[in-house]
Design a protein around this motif. Structure first.
Motif, PDB file in Angstrom:
ATOM      1  N   UNK A  57       2.520  -9.667   6.607  1.00 51.98           N
ATOM      2  CA  UNK A  57       2.504 -10.335   5.303  1.00 51.98           C
ATOM      3  C   UNK A  57       1.220  -9.983   4.558  1.00 51.98           C
ATOM      4  N   UNK A  58       0.108 -10.055   5.255  1.00 50.69           N
ATOM      5  CA  UNK A  58      -1.179  -9.773   4.619  1.00 50.69           C
ATOM      6  C   UNK A  58      -1.251  -8.330   4.124  1.00 50.69           C
ATOM      7  N   UNK A  59      -0.686  -7.403   4.873  1.00 49.84           N
ATOM      8  CA  UNK A  59      -0.699  -5.994   4.442  1.00 49.84           C
ATOM      9  C   UNK A  59       0.112  -5.805   3.152  1.00 49.84           C
ATOM     10  N   UNK A  60       1.253  -6.467   3.068  1.00 46.88           N
ATOM     11  CA  UNK A  60       2.063  -6.353   1.850  1.00 46.88           C
ATOM     12  C   UNK A  60       1.332  -6.996   0.681  1.00 46.88           C
ATOM     13  N   UNK A  61       0.749  -8.160   0.895  1.00 44.19           N
ATOM     14  CA  UNK A  61       0.003  -8.812  -0.186  1.00 44.19           C
ATOM     15  C   UNK A  61      -1.096  -7.896  -0.712  1.00 44.19           C
ATOM     16  N   UNK A  62      -1.815  -7.279   0.192  1.00 43.55           N
ATOM     17  CA  UNK A  62      -2.897  -6.375  -0.204  1.00 43.55           C
ATOM     18  C   UNK A  62      -2.347  -5.152  -0.942  1.00 43.55           C
ATOM     19  N   UNK A  63      -1.291  -4.569  -0.428  1.00 45.13           N
ATOM     20  CA  UNK A  63      -0.744  -3.338  -1.009  1.00 45.13           C
ATOM     21  C   UNK A  63      -0.217  -3.558  -2.423  1.00 45.13           C
ATOM     22  N   UNK A  64       0.457  -4.667  -2.675  1.00 48.78           N
ATOM     23  CA  UNK A  64       1.039  -4.863  -4.009  1.00 48.78           C
ATOM     24  C   UNK A  64      -0.020  -5.236  -5.042  1.00 48.78           C
ATOM     25  N   UNK A  65      -1.216  -5.581  -4.599  1.00 43.12           N
ATOM     26  CA  UNK A  65      -2.284  -5.909  -5.531  1.00 43.12           C
ATOM     27  C   UNK A  65      -2.971  -4.662  -6.088  1.00 43.12           C
ATOM     28  N   UNK A  66      -2.732  -3.526  -5.475  1.00 40.80           N
ATOM     29  CA  UNK A  66      -3.294  -2.273  -5.968  1.00 40.80           C
ATOM     30  C   UNK A  66      -2.656  -1.962  -7.317  1.00 40.80           C
ATOM     31  N   UNK A  67      -3.408  -1.425  -8.271  1.00 39.39           N
ATOM     32  CA  UNK A  67      -2.799  -1.075  -9.559  1.00 39.39           C
ATOM     33  C   UNK A  67      -1.628  -0.100  -9.379  1.00 39.39           C
TER      34      UNK A  67
END
Length: 141
Positions: A7-17
């Motif tokens: 979950x944390x990896x997806x949250x981080x990845x989608x925050x990238x521009x």
């Protein structure tokens, strides 16, 4: 890998521009990692020797809740499949004005839905385990 890390990896990845060339590969990798973690979770919980079978044997009163957790698994798989499908559509980006941001926003919305589904499933599972093993039903002295 565990669900929380996925979950944390997806949250981080989608925050990238979304315009960052690393956005798509990062989201795709995060989804693959969560999918692997979720598959391991399903293997550990379902089936005749899984966690849910043990809970059912120890606390048969919770059968309905366990069936709900199995149903959650189907919902999460559907959300994973939908997210992967929309990621694949980004690969086929046609260059039409406005579609770039739209497609990325759809992926972000799918990812948010997936994250919500997994969080809710984890919480329902924790609540059910608490009820099975840590709740005093009374009657004992």
């Amino acid at each position: 890998m565990e669900l929380l890390g996925g979950i944390q990896r997806i949250e981080h990845a989608i925050q990238t521009p979304a315009g960052d060339p690393a956005w798509r590969p990062a989201v795709s990798q995060a989804v693959a990692q969560l999918k692997a973690a979720f598959a391991a979770h399903v293997r550990e919980t379902e089936g005749p020797s899984g966690l849910y079978a043990g809970v059912l044997g120890d606390a048969p009163r919770l059968a309905q809740g366990l069936y709900g957790l199995v149903g959650d698994h189907e919902t999460v798989w559907e959300a994973l499949d939908e997210l992967e499908g929309h990621l694949d559509e980004i690969d086929g980006f046609d260059g039409k004005p406005g579609s770039f941001g739209y497609r990325h926003e759809v992926v972000r919305q799918d990812a948010a839905r997936l994250i919500r589904e997994v969080w809710q499933h984890r919480q329902r599972g924790a609540d059910l385990l608490y009820e099975a093993y840590d709740t005093d039903l009374g009657g004992e002295t």
